[in-house]
Scaffold this active site. Sequence first.
Site, PDB file in Angstrom:
ATOM      1  N   THR A   1      24.883  90.528  19.850  1.00 42.13           N
ATOM      2  CA  THR A   1      26.090  91.320  20.128  1.00 42.13           C
ATOM      3  C   THR A   1      25.868  91.988  21.474  1.00 42.13           C
ATOM      4  O   THR A   1      24.969  92.821  21.623  1.00 42.13           O
ATOM      5  CB  THR A   1      26.326  92.382  19.043  1.00 42.13           C
ATOM      6  OG1 THR A   1      26.352  91.732  17.772  1.00 42.13           O
ATOM      7  CG2 THR A   1      27.637  93.102  19.281  1.00 42.13           C
TER       8      THR A   1
ATOM      9  N   LYS B   1      33.945  90.333  18.274  1.00 43.43           N
ATOM     10  CA  LYS B   1      32.887  91.081  17.572  1.00 43.43           C
ATOM     11  C   LYS B   1      33.128  92.595  17.705  1.00 43.43           C
ATOM     12  O   LYS B   1      32.841  93.370  16.778  1.00 43.43           O
ATOM     13  CB  LYS B   1      31.524  90.683  18.140  1.00 43.43           C
ATOM     14  CG  LYS B   1      30.344  91.475  17.621  1.00 43.43           C
ATOM     15  CD  LYS B   1      29.980  91.175  16.167  1.00 43.43           C
ATOM     16  CE  LYS B   1      28.845  92.076  15.708  1.00 43.43           C
ATOM     17  NZ  LYS B   1      28.420  91.832  14.344  1.00 43.43           N
TER      18      LYS B   1
END
Length: 292
Positions: A101, A176
Amino acid sequence: MSANSSTRVGFIGLGIMGRSMAGHILNAGYQLNVYNRSRDKADELVAKGATWCETPGAVAAASDIVITMVGFPSDVEQVYLGENGIVANAAKGTIMIDMTTSSPALSERIATEAAKKKCLALDAPVSGGDVGAREAKLAIMVGGDAAAFRKALPVLQCMGANIVLQGGPGAGQHTKMCNQIVIASTIMGVCEGIAYGKRAGLDLDTMLQSIGGGAASGFQLNVLGPRIIKGDFAPGFFIEHFIKDLGIALAEAHCMQLDLPGASLARKLYEQLAAQGYGRNGTQALFKFYEK
Ligand code: NAP
């Protein structure tokens, strides 16, 4: 001999998530090259047949597809663009997939640098937690070139089921961020619900049995709720990584002139926990606030 055995896959970053994900790729019959900052985390995979490489660049040079699952954007930058990095050492045509991420802007930069080497880069962060990684049931949200996505899909399918191309470079990371923004307010709600049940004198497991099957159900309640009740604050998902994610999401939102009060409050609470030394606890340790 497996049909997959002619494709060489590299995997960099063998922590809570990466170790399980790389294991599924090895089990599917791919040749696997691995590297991690601390070498001992590769031992189990090497014992099962993976090849240890001394640098990220050595992984890239030996692989058709290189996957990264490191911690922070600074780690991503180092493994891709640093000395002995992936981009400098990859052969033409290599597909690079960052599953960390990380920041959408960095994904775009890596895609641009990869293109200069006639390589293709995808950003492909995941959701589903440590459980999803272990069970190969991750949701994988991808940004980048459609042809590279199609080529990489069989490898991604070793790790997840819900795999969607969201758009060009950075679109996976933006997706995300939507996920993390939802989780930020959800985990606060889960902790508040459990704190209320405790004060009301309910049997908390029995309470979860009811609400975990209703409209409040979901990963935060059904997976992290039982850990909270047991007082199990081991990571799963590190608080320090969630602070990183909320920092990226809030910075992007700020650029878009979007106010996110829920995510802002969650970041503030998690930063307070980190300042008290809980940064390497799991995100369910937010419950410590509501215990007082
Ligand atoms: P982790 O356990 O800290 O794993 C990261 C691994 O990357 C560590 O083993 C670390 O090495 C390695 N690493 C970091 N920088 C490196 C570098 N420059 N070169 C080589 N290796 C490097 O974290 P994780 O929980 O697996 O999470 C990984 C990423 O996925 C994070 O961005 C996180 O936000 C995201 N994520 C996590 C979850 C979850 O539930 N855990 C879910 C979705 C997404 P060391 O062993 O030396 O520390």
